[in-house]
Scaffold this motif. Structure first.
Motif, short mmCIF file in Angstrom:
data_model
loop_
_atom_site.label_atom_id
_atom_site.label_comp_id
_atom_site.label_asym_id
_atom_site.label_seq_id
_atom_site.Cartn_x
_atom_site.Cartn_y
_atom_site.Cartn_z
N UNK A 16 0.83 -1.20 0.00
CA UNK A 16 0.00 0.00 0.00
C UNK A 16 0.87 1.26 0.00
N UNK A 17 1.95 1.21 0.76
CA UNK A 17 2.89 2.33 0.83
C UNK A 17 4.27 1.84 0.40
N UNK A 18 5.02 2.69 -0.27
CA UNK A 18 6.32 2.27 -0.80
C UNK A 18 7.33 1.94 0.30
N UNK A 19 7.16 2.50 1.49
CA UNK A 19 8.10 2.21 2.58
C UNK A 19 7.94 0.79 3.11
N UNK A 20 6.82 0.16 2.82
CA UNK A 20 6.60 -1.21 3.26
C UNK A 20 7.25 -2.24 2.34
N UNK A 21 7.79 -1.78 1.24
CA UNK A 21 8.42 -2.69 0.29
C UNK A 21 9.68 -3.29 0.92
N UNK A 22 9.77 -4.60 0.95
CA UNK A 22 10.89 -5.29 1.56
C UNK A 22 11.69 -6.02 0.49
N UNK A 23 12.98 -5.74 0.44
CA UNK A 23 13.83 -6.42 -0.54
C UNK A 23 14.06 -7.86 -0.11
N UNK A 24 13.95 -8.77 -1.06
CA UNK A 24 14.19 -10.19 -0.79
C UNK A 24 15.22 -10.73 -1.77
N UNK A 25 15.96 -11.69 -1.30
CA UNK A 25 16.95 -12.34 -2.15
C UNK A 25 16.22 -13.17 -3.21
N UNK A 26 16.54 -12.97 -4.49
CA UNK A 26 15.86 -13.74 -5.53
C UNK A 26 16.27 -15.22 -5.55
N UNK A 27 17.38 -15.55 -4.92
CA UNK A 27 17.86 -16.93 -4.94
C UNK A 27 17.22 -17.78 -3.84
N UNK A 28 17.15 -17.23 -2.62
CA UNK A 28 16.63 -18.04 -1.51
C UNK A 28 15.39 -17.44 -0.85
N UNK A 29 15.08 -16.18 -1.13
CA UNK A 29 13.89 -15.55 -0.57
C UNK A 29 14.09 -14.93 0.79
N UNK A 30 15.32 -14.85 1.24
CA UNK A 30 15.61 -14.30 2.56
C UNK A 30 15.36 -12.80 2.60
N UNK A 31 14.58 -12.31 3.59
CA UNK A 31 14.28 -10.87 3.65
C UNK A 31 15.35 -10.05 4.39
N UNK A 32 16.15 -10.70 5.21
CA UNK A 32 17.16 -9.96 5.99
C UNK A 32 18.55 -10.16 5.41
N UNK A 33 19.43 -9.22 5.70
CA UNK A 33 20.81 -9.31 5.24
C UNK A 33 20.94 -9.12 3.74
N UNK A 34 20.08 -8.30 3.16
CA UNK A 34 20.07 -8.07 1.71
C UNK A 34 21.12 -7.02 1.34
N UNK A 35 21.96 -7.33 0.37
CA UNK A 35 22.98 -6.40 -0.11
C UNK A 35 22.48 -5.80 -1.42
N UNK A 36 22.15 -4.53 -1.40
CA UNK A 36 21.56 -3.87 -2.58
C UNK A 36 22.48 -3.88 -3.79
N UNK A 37 23.74 -3.63 -3.55
CA UNK A 37 24.70 -3.51 -4.65
C UNK A 37 24.78 -4.78 -5.49
N UNK A 38 24.60 -5.92 -4.85
CA UNK A 38 24.70 -7.20 -5.56
C UNK A 38 23.35 -7.87 -5.76
N UNK A 39 22.32 -7.37 -5.11
CA UNK A 39 20.97 -7.89 -5.31
C UNK A 39 20.73 -9.28 -4.75
#
Length: 62
Positions: A16-39
């Motif tokens: 609903x709000x853009x701040x709620x968007x959570x980055x997830x690892x595309x390989x394993x689906x992990x929501x924490x410990x995400x490194x933006x530079x490498x995705x």
């Protein structure tokens, strides 16, 4: 199974709000410990870096 469900939901449904968007690892689906530079999460990053699959990354030694 629950992790796959969350992974699918997070890619399909927009928050609903853009701040709620959570980055997830595309390989394993992990929501924490995400490194933006490498995705990817830190665990997948470490595995790929040790195998030499990420160019320009090497283990630090000083």
């Amino acid at each position: 199974m629950a992790r796959k469900c969350l992974l699918v939901k997070s890619f399909i449904k927009k928050p609903k709000y853009s701040t709620r968007n959570k980055s997830r690892c595309p390989l394993c689906g992990r929501p924490r410990g995400y490194i933006r530079q490498f995705g990817m999460c830190r665990i997948c990053f470490r595995e790929k870096a040790l195998r030499g699959e990420i160019p320009g990354v090497r283990k630090a030694s000083w």
